[in-house]
Enzyme design. Structure first.
Site, mmCIF file in Angstrom:
data_model
loop_
_atom_site.group_PDB
_atom_site.id
_atom_site.type_symbol
_atom_site.label_atom_id
_atom_site.label_comp_id
_atom_site.label_asym_id
_atom_site.label_seq_id
_atom_site.Cartn_x
_atom_site.Cartn_y
_atom_site.Cartn_z
ATOM 1 C CB SER A 207 6.014 -33.211 -38.330
ATOM 2 O OG SER A 207 4.916 -32.796 -37.521
ATOM 3 C CE1 TYR B 125 4.811 -29.083 -41.924
ATOM 4 C CE2 TYR B 125 3.404 -30.119 -40.282
ATOM 5 C CZ TYR B 125 4.636 -29.623 -40.666
ATOM 6 O OH TYR B 125 5.710 -29.674 -39.806
#
Ligand code: NDP
Ligand code: 8X3
Length: 256
Positions: A142, A155
Protein backbone atom coordinates in the site's frame (compact mmCIF):
# COMPACT_ATOMS: atom_id res chain seq x y z
CA UNK A 1 6.92 -29.92 -17.13
CA UNK A 2 4.24 -27.29 -16.63
CA UNK A 3 0.55 -27.80 -17.16
CA UNK A 4 -0.64 -25.71 -20.09
CA UNK A 5 -2.90 -23.61 -17.86
CA UNK A 6 -0.89 -21.70 -15.24
CA UNK A 7 -2.41 -21.43 -11.77
CA UNK A 8 -2.71 -18.32 -9.63
CA UNK A 9 -3.29 -18.70 -5.88
CA UNK A 10 -5.17 -15.68 -4.49
CA UNK A 11 -5.77 -14.86 -0.84
CA UNK A 12 -8.81 -12.72 -0.05
CA UNK A 13 -10.64 -13.50 -3.30
CA UNK A 14 -14.09 -12.82 -1.83
CA UNK A 15 -14.07 -9.08 -2.34
CA UNK A 16 -12.40 -6.03 -3.86
CA UNK A 17 -8.92 -6.39 -5.35
CA UNK A 18 -8.68 -10.16 -4.78
CA UNK A 19 -12.00 -10.82 -6.47
CA UNK A 20 -11.00 -8.54 -9.37
CA UNK A 21 -7.71 -10.45 -9.69
CA UNK A 22 -9.69 -13.69 -9.96
CA UNK A 23 -11.79 -12.19 -12.76
CA UNK A 24 -8.80 -10.72 -14.62
CA UNK A 25 -6.69 -13.87 -14.45
CA UNK A 26 -9.66 -16.07 -15.42
CA UNK A 27 -10.33 -13.85 -18.44
CA UNK A 28 -6.68 -14.31 -19.41
CA UNK A 29 -7.05 -18.10 -19.22
CA UNK A 30 -5.37 -18.81 -15.87
CA UNK A 31 -6.55 -21.51 -13.49
CA UNK A 32 -7.48 -20.27 -10.02
CA UNK A 33 -7.09 -21.17 -6.38
CA UNK A 34 -9.49 -18.83 -4.58
CA UNK A 35 -9.34 -18.44 -0.81
CA UNK A 36 -11.05 -16.35 1.85
CA UNK A 37 -13.18 -16.79 4.94
CA UNK A 38 -16.59 -16.28 3.28
CA UNK A 39 -17.31 -19.58 1.57
CA UNK A 40 -20.59 -18.41 0.02
CA UNK A 41 -18.72 -15.60 -1.76
CA UNK A 42 -16.13 -18.07 -3.06
CA UNK A 43 -18.88 -20.35 -4.34
CA UNK A 44 -20.69 -17.45 -6.00
CA UNK A 45 -17.47 -16.31 -7.67
CA UNK A 46 -16.68 -19.82 -8.87
CA UNK A 47 -20.20 -20.11 -10.24
CA UNK A 48 -19.94 -16.73 -11.98
CA UNK A 49 -16.61 -17.59 -13.59
CA UNK A 50 -18.09 -20.82 -14.94
CA UNK A 51 -16.10 -23.76 -16.20
CA UNK A 52 -13.94 -21.99 -18.76
CA UNK A 53 -10.91 -22.18 -16.45
CA UNK A 54 -10.12 -24.72 -13.70
CA UNK A 55 -11.01 -23.31 -10.28
CA UNK A 56 -10.40 -24.62 -6.79
CA UNK A 57 -11.95 -22.82 -3.82
CA UNK A 58 -10.81 -23.14 -0.22
CA UNK A 59 -12.35 -21.46 2.78
CA UNK A 60 -9.36 -20.12 4.65
CA UNK A 61 -8.66 -17.73 7.50
CA UNK A 62 -5.05 -16.69 7.03
CA UNK A 63 -4.65 -15.91 10.71
CA UNK A 64 -4.99 -19.66 11.34
CA UNK A 65 -1.61 -21.21 10.64
CA UNK A 66 -2.86 -24.78 10.88
CA UNK A 67 -5.64 -24.00 8.42
CA UNK A 68 -3.08 -22.61 5.97
CA UNK A 69 -0.96 -25.75 6.30
CA UNK A 70 -4.03 -27.90 5.71
CA UNK A 71 -5.17 -25.82 2.77
CA UNK A 72 -1.80 -25.92 1.04
CA UNK A 73 -1.17 -29.60 1.69
CA UNK A 74 -4.60 -30.59 0.39
CA UNK A 75 -4.41 -28.74 -2.91
CA UNK A 76 -5.58 -31.10 -5.67
CA UNK A 77 -2.77 -32.14 -8.04
CA UNK A 78 -4.05 -29.88 -10.83
CA UNK A 79 -3.59 -26.87 -8.52
CA UNK A 80 -0.65 -27.82 -6.34
CA UNK A 81 2.15 -26.05 -8.22
CA UNK A 82 0.97 -22.49 -8.74
CA UNK A 83 2.87 -20.12 -10.95
CA UNK A 84 1.71 -17.04 -9.08
CA UNK A 85 0.81 -16.27 -5.48
CA UNK A 86 -1.13 -13.06 -4.87
CA UNK A 87 -0.90 -12.17 -1.20
CA UNK A 88 -3.89 -9.88 -1.18
CA UNK A 89 -5.89 -10.69 1.99
CA UNK A 90 -5.54 -7.84 4.42
CA UNK A 91 -7.32 -5.18 6.35
CA UNK A 92 -7.13 -1.95 8.28
CA UNK A 93 -9.04 -1.55 11.51
CA UNK A 94 -9.76 1.89 12.91
CA UNK A 95 -8.49 5.31 11.92
CA UNK A 96 -8.41 7.04 15.30
CA UNK A 97 -5.17 8.07 16.98
CA UNK A 98 -2.78 5.41 18.25
CA UNK A 99 -3.33 6.38 21.87
CA UNK A 100 -6.99 5.39 21.70
CA UNK A 101 -6.68 2.44 19.31
CA UNK A 102 -7.99 -0.97 20.28
CA UNK A 103 -5.04 -3.26 20.95
CA UNK A 104 -7.05 -6.22 19.64
CA UNK A 105 -7.37 -4.38 16.31
CA UNK A 106 -3.61 -3.89 16.20
CA UNK A 107 -3.01 -7.58 16.84
CA UNK A 108 -5.53 -8.58 14.17
CA UNK A 109 -3.84 -6.42 11.56
CA UNK A 110 -0.47 -7.92 12.46
CA UNK A 111 -1.90 -11.45 12.44
CA UNK A 112 -3.51 -10.92 9.01
CA UNK A 113 -1.31 -8.51 7.08
CA UNK A 114 2.01 -9.80 8.38
CA UNK A 115 1.81 -13.25 10.00
CA UNK A 116 -0.78 -14.62 7.58
CA UNK A 117 1.12 -13.30 4.59
CA UNK A 118 4.47 -14.72 5.66
CA UNK A 119 2.95 -18.09 6.58
CA UNK A 120 1.28 -18.64 3.26
CA UNK A 121 4.35 -17.41 1.43
CA UNK A 122 6.67 -19.78 3.28
CA UNK A 123 4.39 -22.76 2.69
CA UNK A 124 3.92 -22.08 -1.02
CA UNK A 125 7.52 -21.11 -1.80
CA UNK A 126 8.75 -24.67 -2.46
CA UNK A 127 5.91 -25.09 -4.94
CA UNK A 128 6.64 -21.79 -6.69
CA UNK A 129 10.29 -22.81 -6.88
CA UNK A 130 9.17 -26.17 -8.29
CA UNK A 131 7.24 -24.27 -10.96
CA UNK A 132 10.46 -22.46 -11.87
CA UNK A 133 11.05 -19.64 -14.34
CA UNK A 134 8.23 -17.10 -14.36
CA UNK A 135 6.88 -17.97 -10.93
CA UNK A 136 5.91 -14.81 -9.07
CA UNK A 137 4.91 -13.63 -5.62
CA UNK A 138 2.80 -10.48 -5.81
CA UNK A 139 2.38 -8.92 -2.40
CA UNK A 140 -0.35 -6.31 -2.16
CA UNK A 141 1.28 -3.55 -0.17
CA UNK A 142 0.00 0.00 0.00
CA UNK A 143 1.02 3.61 -0.33
CA UNK A 144 0.43 3.54 3.44
CA UNK A 145 3.62 1.48 3.76
CA UNK A 146 5.59 4.48 2.50
CA UNK A 147 3.58 7.53 3.53
CA UNK A 148 2.54 7.96 7.15
CA UNK A 149 -0.77 9.61 8.04
CA UNK A 150 -2.74 10.19 11.23
CA UNK A 151 -4.52 6.99 12.20
CA UNK A 152 -2.28 4.88 9.94
CA UNK A 153 -0.23 3.46 12.85
CA UNK A 154 -0.17 -0.35 12.67
CA UNK A 155 -1.83 -0.61 9.26
CA UNK A 156 0.86 1.54 7.62
CA UNK A 157 3.57 -0.27 9.55
CA UNK A 158 2.22 -3.64 8.42
CA UNK A 159 2.42 -2.51 4.80
CA UNK A 160 5.98 -1.24 5.35
CA UNK A 161 6.70 -4.78 6.51
CA UNK A 162 5.16 -6.14 3.31
CA UNK A 163 7.41 -3.90 1.25
CA UNK A 164 10.62 -4.82 3.05
CA UNK A 165 9.68 -8.51 3.21
CA UNK A 166 9.15 -8.43 -0.56
CA UNK A 167 12.63 -7.01 -1.15
CA UNK A 168 14.33 -9.45 1.23
CA UNK A 169 12.40 -12.39 -0.19
CA UNK A 170 13.51 -11.43 -3.65
CA UNK A 171 17.16 -11.61 -2.57
CA UNK A 172 16.69 -15.26 -1.65
CA UNK A 173 14.47 -16.65 -4.39
CA UNK A 174 15.48 -14.92 -7.61
CA UNK A 175 18.24 -17.45 -8.24
CA UNK A 176 15.48 -20.09 -8.26
CA UNK A 177 13.60 -18.14 -10.94
CA UNK A 178 10.94 -16.74 -8.60
CA UNK A 179 10.07 -13.06 -8.93
CA UNK A 180 8.71 -10.90 -6.12
CA UNK A 181 6.77 -7.65 -6.46
CA UNK A 182 5.36 -5.25 -3.92
CA UNK A 183 2.24 -3.94 -5.70
CA UNK A 184 1.28 -0.87 -3.73
CA UNK A 185 -2.06 0.71 -4.56
CA UNK A 186 -3.56 3.93 -3.32
CA UNK A 187 -7.25 4.67 -2.75
CA UNK A 188 -9.29 1.84 -4.25
CA UNK A 189 -13.04 1.37 -3.93
CA UNK A 190 -13.80 -1.90 -2.15
CA UNK A 191 -15.08 -3.05 1.22
CA UNK A 192 -11.79 -1.84 2.73
CA UNK A 193 -13.05 1.40 4.29
CA UNK A 194 -16.27 -0.20 5.48
CA UNK A 195 -14.26 -2.91 7.24
CA UNK A 196 -11.93 -0.28 8.68
CA UNK A 197 -14.89 1.68 10.05
CA UNK A 198 -16.62 -1.33 11.62
CA UNK A 199 -19.17 -1.69 8.85
CA UNK A 200 -20.15 1.99 8.68
CA UNK A 201 -20.95 2.50 4.99
CA UNK A 202 -21.54 6.24 5.36
CA UNK A 203 -17.88 6.89 6.22
CA UNK A 204 -16.85 4.97 3.12
CA UNK A 205 -19.32 6.90 0.98
CA UNK A 206 -18.00 10.23 2.28
CA UNK A 207 -14.41 9.11 1.78
CA UNK A 208 -14.89 8.34 -1.90
CA UNK A 209 -17.35 11.20 -2.62
CA UNK A 210 -16.23 13.59 -5.35
CA UNK A 211 -13.22 11.47 -6.31
CA UNK A 212 -12.44 9.05 -9.05
CA UNK A 213 -10.66 6.36 -7.05
CA UNK A 214 -9.02 3.25 -8.46
CA UNK A 215 -11.35 0.36 -9.13
CA UNK A 216 -10.28 -3.11 -7.99
CA UNK A 217 -10.05 -4.05 -11.68
CA UNK A 218 -7.44 -1.30 -12.19
CA UNK A 219 -5.19 -2.92 -9.60
CA UNK A 220 -5.94 -6.41 -10.90
CA UNK A 221 -4.84 -5.40 -14.40
CA UNK A 222 -1.47 -4.41 -12.94
CA UNK A 223 -1.18 -7.75 -11.14
CA UNK A 224 -1.87 -9.59 -14.40
CA UNK A 225 0.68 -7.43 -16.21
CA UNK A 226 3.32 -8.26 -13.58
CA UNK A 227 2.51 -11.98 -13.77
CA UNK A 228 2.69 -12.10 -17.56
CA UNK A 229 5.99 -10.29 -17.99
CA UNK A 230 8.78 -12.34 -19.54
CA UNK A 231 10.46 -14.44 -16.81
CA UNK A 232 13.65 -12.36 -16.79
CA UNK A 233 11.75 -9.20 -15.78
CA UNK A 234 10.98 -8.44 -12.13
CA UNK A 235 9.08 -5.32 -11.14
CA UNK A 236 10.36 -4.71 -7.62
CA UNK A 237 7.71 -2.24 -6.52
CA UNK A 238 4.77 -0.81 -8.41
CA UNK A 239 2.88 2.04 -6.78
CA UNK A 240 -0.37 3.02 -8.42
CA UNK A 241 -2.76 5.72 -7.28
CA UNK A 242 -5.74 7.49 -8.76
CA UNK A 243 -4.86 10.80 -10.38
CA UNK A 244 -6.84 12.63 -7.71
CA UNK A 245 -4.67 11.32 -4.85
CA UNK A 246 -1.62 13.41 -3.99
CA UNK A 247 0.95 13.90 -1.25
CA UNK A 248 0.24 16.44 1.47
CA UNK A 249 2.90 18.86 2.72
CA UNK A 250 4.39 18.32 6.18
CA UNK A 251 1.90 19.23 8.87
CA UNK A 252 3.42 21.85 11.20
CA UNK A 253 2.08 21.91 14.76
CA UNK A 254 1.92 25.51 16.08
CA UNK A 255 1.43 26.89 19.55
CA UNK A 256 -1.92 28.62 19.86
P1 NDP B 1 -11.68 -5.76 0.82
O1 NDP B 1 -12.10 -5.54 2.23
O2 NDP B 1 -12.68 -5.53 -0.25
O3 NDP B 1 -11.06 -7.22 0.65
C1 NDP B 1 -10.24 -7.78 1.64
C2 NDP B 1 -10.10 -9.26 1.39
O4 NDP B 1 -9.22 -9.79 2.39
C3 NDP B 1 -11.41 -10.00 1.47
O5 NDP B 1 -11.51 -10.91 0.40
C4 NDP B 1 -11.32 -10.73 2.80
O6 NDP B 1 -11.97 -11.99 2.70
C5 NDP B 1 -9.82 -10.95 2.92
N1 NDP B 1 -9.42 -11.18 4.30
C6 NDP B 1 -9.43 -10.31 5.35
N2 NDP B 1 -9.05 -10.94 6.47
C7 NDP B 1 -8.81 -12.23 6.14
C8 NDP B 1 -8.42 -13.39 6.85
N3 NDP B 1 -8.18 -13.36 8.19
N4 NDP B 1 -8.27 -14.55 6.19
C9 NDP B 1 -8.50 -14.61 4.87
N5 NDP B 1 -8.88 -13.57 4.12
C10 NDP B 1 -9.05 -12.39 4.76
O7 NDP B 1 -10.43 -4.79 0.63
P2 NDP B 1 -9.43 -4.57 -0.62
O8 NDP B 1 -9.78 -5.42 -1.77
O9 NDP B 1 -9.32 -3.13 -0.82
O10 NDP B 1 -8.07 -5.06 0.06
C11 NDP B 1 -7.24 -6.05 -0.50
C12 NDP B 1 -5.80 -5.70 -0.14
O11 NDP B 1 -5.47 -4.46 -0.74
C13 NDP B 1 -5.52 -5.55 1.35
O12 NDP B 1 -4.28 -6.15 1.65
C14 NDP B 1 -5.44 -4.04 1.54
O13 NDP B 1 -4.62 -3.69 2.62
C15 NDP B 1 -4.83 -3.64 0.22
N6 NDP B 1 -5.01 -2.25 -0.18
C16 NDP B 1 -6.25 -1.70 -0.30
C17 NDP B 1 -6.39 -0.39 -0.70
C18 NDP B 1 -7.71 0.29 -0.79
O14 NDP B 1 -7.75 1.54 -0.84
N7 NDP B 1 -8.83 -0.43 -0.83
C19 NDP B 1 -5.21 0.42 -1.06
C20 NDP B 1 -3.96 -0.26 -0.86
C21 NDP B 1 -3.87 -1.55 -0.47
P3 NDP B 1 -12.92 -12.62 3.83
O15 NDP B 1 -13.49 -11.49 4.61
O16 NDP B 1 -13.94 -13.41 3.05
O17 NDP B 1 -12.01 -13.50 4.60
C1 8X3 C 1 -5.07 1.60 1.81
C2 8X3 C 1 -4.70 2.96 1.35
O1 8X3 C 1 -4.40 5.38 2.05
O2 8X3 C 1 -6.37 4.22 2.87
O3 8X3 C 1 -3.95 0.81 1.87
O4 8X3 C 1 -4.21 3.71 3.78
S1 8X3 C 1 -4.92 4.11 2.59
Amino acid sequence: MHETTPIVFITGATSGIGEACAEAFAAAGWGLVLTGRRRERLEALQHRLGSTVPTHIAELDITDRQAIEQSVSSLPPRFDTPKVLINNAGLALGKGPAQSADLDDWHRMIDTNIKGLVSITRLLLPRLIAYGAGATVINIGSIAGHTPYPGGHVYGASKAFVEQFSYNLRCDVSAAGVRVTDLAPGMTVSEFTQVRMQGDRSVAERYYAGTQPLMPADVASQALHIAELPPHMNITRLEVTPLCQQWAPFNILRET
